[in-house]
Scaffold this active site. Structure first.
Site, PDB file in Angstrom:
ATOM      1  N   LYS A 194       0.865  -1.179   0.000  1.00  0.00           N
ATOM      2  CA  LYS A 194       0.000   0.000   0.000  1.00  0.00           C
ATOM      3  C   LYS A 194       0.901   1.228   0.000  1.00  0.00           C
ATOM      4  O   LYS A 194       1.706   1.425   0.907  1.00  0.00           O
ATOM      5  CB  LYS A 194      -0.907   0.003   1.232  1.00  0.00           C
ATOM      6  CG  LYS A 194      -1.788   1.245   1.290  1.00  0.00           C
ATOM      7  CD  LYS A 194      -2.809   1.160   2.396  1.00  0.00           C
ATOM      8  CE  LYS A 194      -3.634   2.436   2.442  1.00  0.00           C
ATOM      9  NZ  LYS A 194      -4.602   2.415   3.537  1.00  0.00           N
ATOM     10  N   LYS A 216       1.348   9.995   5.658  1.00  0.00           N
ATOM     11  CA  LYS A 216       1.402   8.590   6.071  1.00  0.00           C
ATOM     12  C   LYS A 216       2.692   7.902   5.603  1.00  0.00           C
ATOM     13  O   LYS A 216       2.749   6.678   5.504  1.00  0.00           O
ATOM     14  CB  LYS A 216       0.143   7.863   5.561  1.00  0.00           C
ATOM     15  CG  LYS A 216      -1.160   8.450   6.137  1.00  0.00           C
ATOM     16  CD  LYS A 216      -2.381   7.573   5.838  1.00  0.00           C
ATOM     17  CE  LYS A 216      -3.642   8.117   6.518  1.00  0.00           C
ATOM     18  NZ  LYS A 216      -4.798   7.207   6.366  1.00  0.00           N
ATOM     19  N   LYS A 247      -2.180  -1.559  -3.824  1.00  0.00           N
ATOM     20  CA  LYS A 247      -3.029  -0.371  -3.768  1.00  0.00           C
ATOM     21  C   LYS A 247      -2.190   0.883  -3.826  1.00  0.00           C
ATOM     22  O   LYS A 247      -1.230   0.961  -3.078  1.00  0.00           O
ATOM     23  CB  LYS A 247      -3.801  -0.403  -2.450  1.00  0.00           C
ATOM     24  CG  LYS A 247      -4.676   0.791  -2.219  1.00  0.00           C
ATOM     25  CD  LYS A 247      -5.298   0.675  -0.873  1.00  0.00           C
ATOM     26  CE  LYS A 247      -6.114   1.922  -0.622  1.00  0.00           C
ATOM     27  NZ  LYS A 247      -6.630   1.984   0.699  1.00  0.00           N
TER      28      LYS A 247
HETATM   29  C1  PBG Z   1      -7.581   3.543   5.398  1.00  0.00           C
HETATM   30  C2  PBG Z   1      -7.844   3.328   3.961  1.00  0.00           C
HETATM   31  C3  PBG Z   1      -7.629   4.237   2.928  1.00  0.00           C
HETATM   32  C4  PBG Z   1      -8.172   3.658   1.784  1.00  0.00           C
HETATM   33  C5  PBG Z   1      -8.662   2.406   2.141  1.00  0.00           C
HETATM   34  N1  PBG Z   1      -8.431   2.210   3.489  1.00  0.00           N
HETATM   35  C6  PBG Z   1      -7.089   5.609   2.920  1.00  0.00           C
HETATM   36  C7  PBG Z   1      -5.758   5.902   3.465  1.00  0.00           C
HETATM   37  O1  PBG Z   1      -4.930   5.031   3.698  1.00  0.00           O
HETATM   38  O2  PBG Z   1      -5.511   7.092   3.696  1.00  0.00           O
HETATM   39  C8  PBG Z   1      -8.229   4.333   0.436  1.00  0.00           C
HETATM   40  C9  PBG Z   1      -9.254   3.838  -0.508  1.00  0.00           C
HETATM   41  C10 PBG Z   1      -9.529   4.728  -1.662  1.00  0.00           C
HETATM   42  O3  PBG Z   1      -8.878   5.774  -1.886  1.00  0.00           O
HETATM   43  O4  PBG Z   1     -10.451   4.392  -2.404  1.00  0.00           O
HETATM   44  N2  PBG Z   1      -6.522   2.951   5.995  1.00  0.00           N
END
Ligand code: PBG
Length: 323
Positions: A194, A216, A247
């Site tokens: 991620k 983050k 992701k």
């Molecule tokens: C939270 C999370 C996020 C997404 C899914 N779970 C956002 C982030 O990490 O800030 C993003 C999903 C999207 O943008 O469609 N941990």
């Protein structure tokens, strides 16, 4: 010329016959946003066509999606600021609307596959995925909270937990806590690779969950790196993940392919909010064709190696192929 590639493109019948990648509604997981209350259907400004539902309207929407063949849903909660605190207590409060909602969904539709997100951000007054102390995100202390959250979600009937927090060791920690409490059949889809991405912007609008300070980058991966994805995937495989997820999807098709070629687990990719909104925004201006851009996007993710795609286009795609 004895080799003319155009011969294999000369008719629709031949093109269909040689088509390598096919996309089924069964490959898709539809992410949805749940809010407290009743009778609510509130569109997310930065995600045209995507709504925050209260439980009653969400049940109706899920039913409509199931009629189109969508069987998997990932439900995220949108909490008001007043219920957030530094330790995300609301995430494991058995009376909270989110856990009650998950239970309700599973009770109404036991045959669907229900996924949830494990991370502190929707419940955290700091807007971070982990516990914050003096401006730092604590890893091991966060695991305790994620463990409690996971048990609460598993108890509500969730089929697949999605740890999206990127803390080290969380897949193994969650696996052990689930097993110790009799949730041996609850699956884990790890957000393996991620990335710290700009493409989460609209999602953070939907949940009002943007970090209150900083970014983050000390836990989500650097978009410049791919080797690290192999380390994360090794750990997830070892720690007991059932699926590996990449992701976002579009800027990381190489990472999807890398994991697909190196790991035996099913690979998922999250076609995130910003990737959805980009297409919606240009289609609204008439700059590109919505349906063709949607299909091409989803196909590219599948072709790269993702068997499973989490996408806000799920319902629209299902409607398109039905008609
Ligand atoms: C939270 C999370 C996020 C997404 C899914 N779970 C956002 C982030 O990490 O800030 C993003 C999903 C999207 O943008 O469609 N941990």
């Amino acid at each position: 010329m004895n080799r003319r590639p155009r011969r294999n493109r000369k008719s629709e019948a031949i093109r269909n016959m040689v088509e390598e990648t096919s996309l089924s509604v069964k490959d898709l997981i539809f992410p949805m946003f749940l809010v407290d209350g009743l009778g609510k259907t509130i569109e997310v400004d930065s995600m045209p066509g995507i709504f925050r539902y209260s439980i009653d309207t969400m049940l109706r929407e899920i039913e409509a999606c199931m009629k189109l063949g969508i069987m998997s849903f990932d439900v995220f909660p949108a909490y008001p600021e007043s219920l957030k605190d530094s330790v995300a207590s609301e995430s494991y409060n058995p009376e909270t609307f989110y856990l009650k909602g998950l239970r309700e969904i599973k009770k109404n539709f036991p045959e669907l596959c229900l996924m949830s997100d494990v991370a502190m951000d929707p419940y955290s007054s700091d807007g971070h995925d982990g516990l914050v102390k003096e401006g730092k995100i604590l890893n091991d202390e966060t695991l305790e909270i994620l463990g409690r959250m996971s048990l609460a979600q598993a108890d509500a009937g969730v089929d697949i937990l999605g740890p999206s927090d990127m803390m080290d060791g969380r897949v193994g920690f969650i696996r052990e806590i689930l097993d110790d409490h009799g949730f041996k059949d609850t699956s884990i889809m790890s957000y393996t690779a991620k990335y710290a991405s700009a493409f989460y912007g609209p999602f953070r609008d939907a949940l009002d969950s943007a970090p209150k300070f900083g970014d983050k980058k000390t836990y989500q991966m650097n978009p410049a790196n791919s080797q690290e994805a192999l380390i994360e995937a090794d750990l997830d495989l070892e720690e007991g993940a059932d699926f590996l997820m990449v992701k976002p999807a579009l800027s990381y098709l190489d990472i999807i392919r890398l994991l697909k070629e190196n790991y035996p687990l099913p690979i998922a990719a999250y076609n995130v909010s910003g990737e959805y909104s980009m297409i919606k925004a240009s289609a609204a201006r008439g700059w590109l064709d919505n349906d063709r851009a949607m299909v091409e996007t989803l196909l590219s993710i599948k072709r790269a190696g993702a068997k499973i795609i989490l996408t806000y286009f799920a319902k629209e795609y299902a409607e398109m192929i039905k008609s």
